[in-house]
Design an enzyme around this catalytic site. Structure first.
Site, PDB file in Angstrom:
ATOM      1  N   GLU A 251      11.096   9.991  -9.657  1.00  0.00           N
ATOM      2  CA  GLU A 251      10.731   8.640 -10.096  1.00  0.00           C
ATOM      3  C   GLU A 251      11.343   7.686  -9.085  1.00  0.00           C
ATOM      4  OE1 GLU A 251      10.217   6.872 -14.206  1.00  0.00           O
ATOM      5  OE2 GLU A 251      11.969   5.805 -13.452  1.00  0.00           O
ATOM      6  N   GLU A 384      10.374  -3.360  -2.505  1.00  0.00           N
ATOM      7  CA  GLU A 384      11.191  -3.493  -3.713  1.00  0.00           C
ATOM      8  C   GLU A 384      12.465  -4.253  -3.341  1.00  0.00           C
ATOM      9  OE1 GLU A 384      12.458  -0.602  -7.368  1.00  0.00           O
ATOM     10  OE2 GLU A 384      12.768   0.164  -5.339  1.00  0.00           O
TER      11      GLU A 384
END
Length: 483
Positions: A251, A384
């Site tokens: 993830e 990000e």
């Protein structure tokens, strides 16, 4: 908050093992020393892998679902017994708010009990391919699992891999984050208190670098790697694991868009998105980081969000009046401050955040930033940012909204705000993300799978599918003969 906590050592084969020279663990909110921890090494990683392999091959753990369920229920009970101490430690070592810490612990306890229940329901299937010819599809533990845990939610993001790995019958070696070793050590003391858990089933090796992680990735005796962290690190793990063909559960990063249509309830949208973008000071992969707003309501929406961001009180997590805690350390505070300056250069600053003065100056605090930008190719949109810094972008119609929502390489989470159910259905199908929330953002629970599309990862965690990465399917064939 200052306190003294037991030194965090490595946990191998049910024993606490010394490592390298001790390092301090520091409270990011005030710089105080909380305690010390001992990093491991490649040799300790190999020792832990050997103990995990021995436990997998010589105990009945992998074939004892009731024992696995009992051990997970015991772990949940141990976590519940120390929940207050653990919450205070999360606040102190991680910097998040007390309510966020309590939510993390209670979610972890719930998840552990959820997988305790699933441990007894790992089912295969049987079919008769011809008269008297039977195929049995058995689900078996994949083997030894390495779990690499990040610092931003060090209990939840451990348990959501540890729970299904143990429920499936795997044995485990954990590499915790160097920023939160004391939190991890307290969880491992809970593990050590589980009478139903054979020694060597769960092991943990600290690290302050990459030596331990590289050893786990390269080991021939590790069968599965479960990693939560950045996409860049996930790619390096994938490349490092290729020679041994390990199974990967990854993830990775996120850049979650929140699409706000002109018929949205603005009060609800602003309330949800303020919380969703600033939870854990924006240091969470599913945080709402891009507000995509229909042009007719952009001015009204932006004004409300700016006011909401301005009203947020940044402060120590232990202070009940605080509404956003600190970043994890000063290095990240400096990194986010540089991003704020970049946002002013590439876009238009609506609200400029920065490091506060006065009593908070010693901590790794930074106030929220909101900026508008048109160029979806900008690194501020594509990368990000992992902090309380959020962009506002506009769209003309559904087609443009979807195009912008899908404009990054990430696909972990998104949200859609509209009162039109048909539109909500269309847009949620069109957005390429593992989770799409409708008229809310950030709802996570044990029963619901999460995971990413594209650069946001491989596999799923939580839910029934969370077991899949830790299980193999074996076909056993029998020709019993027709009667």
């Amino acid at each position: 908050m200052t306190a003294t906590y037991p030194e965090a050592r490595n946990y191998i084969g049910g024993e606490w093992i010394a490592g390298a020279a001790s390092s301090d663990s520091v409270n990011p909110a005030d710089g105080s020393v909380l305690g010390s921890w001992q990093p491991g090494s490649k040799a300790l990683a190999e020792q832990a892998v050997a103990r995990a392999k021995q436990a997998f091959e010589t105990t009945g753990w992998s074939s004892s679902p009731r024992q696995r369920a009992a051990a997970l229920y015991e772990l949940a009970d141990r976590l519940e017994e120390v929940k207050d101490e653990l919450a205070d430690l999360i606040v102190a070592e991680n910097g998040k708010l007390k309510r966020e810490a309590v939510g993390e612990i209670m979610g972890s306890i719930s998840e552990t009990r959820y997988y305790a229940g699933l441990a007894r329901t790992v089912l295969g299937r049987t079919l008769e391919t011809a008269p008297g010819n039977f195929s049995m599809m058995n689900r078996e533990a994949a083997g030894v699992t390495a779990i690499i845990v990040p610092w931003n939610a060090p209990v939840t993001l451990l348990v959501r891999s540890l729970g299904p790995a143990l429920a499936a019958g795997c044995t485990v070696v954990i590499k915790p984050a160097p920023q939160t070793p004391l939190i991890h050590a307290l969880v491992m003391r809970c593990v050590d208190g589980c009478a139903s858990l054979p020694k060597g089933v769960v092991n943990s090796v600290n690290e302050n670098g990459i030596e331990v992680g590289e050893a786990l990735v390269a080991s021939e005796d590790i069968d599965v790697i479960s990693f939560t962290g950045s996409s860049a690190t996930g790619k390096r793990i994938m490349a490092g694991a290729a020679p041994t063909l390990k199974r990967l559960s990854l993830e990775l990063g996120g850049k979650a868009p929140a699409v706000v249509f002109e018929d949205a309830d603005l009060d609800q949208a602003v309330r949800e998105l303020t919380a969703a973008s600033l939870m854990m000071a924006g240091q969470i992969c599913v945080a709402a980081t891009r507000f995509l707003v229909a042009k007719p309501i952009e001015a009204a929406f932006t004004a409300r969000v700016k006011a909401a961001f301005e009203a947020v009180r940044t402060g120590p997590g232990a202070d009940p009046a605080s509404q956003m805690g600190s970043l994890i350390d000063h290095a990240n505070q400096k990194r986010v401050a540089q991003l704020v300056e970049q946002a002013g250069d590439e876009g238009q600053l609506i609200l400029k955040g920065g490091a506060p003065n006065g009593p908070l100056a010693k901590g790794a605090f930074i106030t929220p930033t909101l900026f508008s930008i048109d160029d979806v190719r900008s690194p501020l949109v594509q990368e990000e940012l992992f902090g309380p810094i959020v962009s506002v972008e506009t769209f003309e119609d559904e087609q443009e909204a979807v195009a912008k929502a899908n404009a990054t390489r990430y696909g972990l989470a998104a949200s859609v705000f509209t009162q039109n159910l048909n539109r909500a259905t269309r847009i949620s199908r069109a957005i390429r993300a593992g989770t799409v929330w409708l008229n809310c953002h950030g709802r996570l629970f044990a029963e619901g799978e999460t995971g990413g599309y594209r650069h946001s990862g491989l596999g799923r965690l939580h839910g029934v599918e969370g077991l899949n990465d830790f299980l193999e399917t074996k076909h056993v064939y029998l020709e019993a003969g027709a009667v």
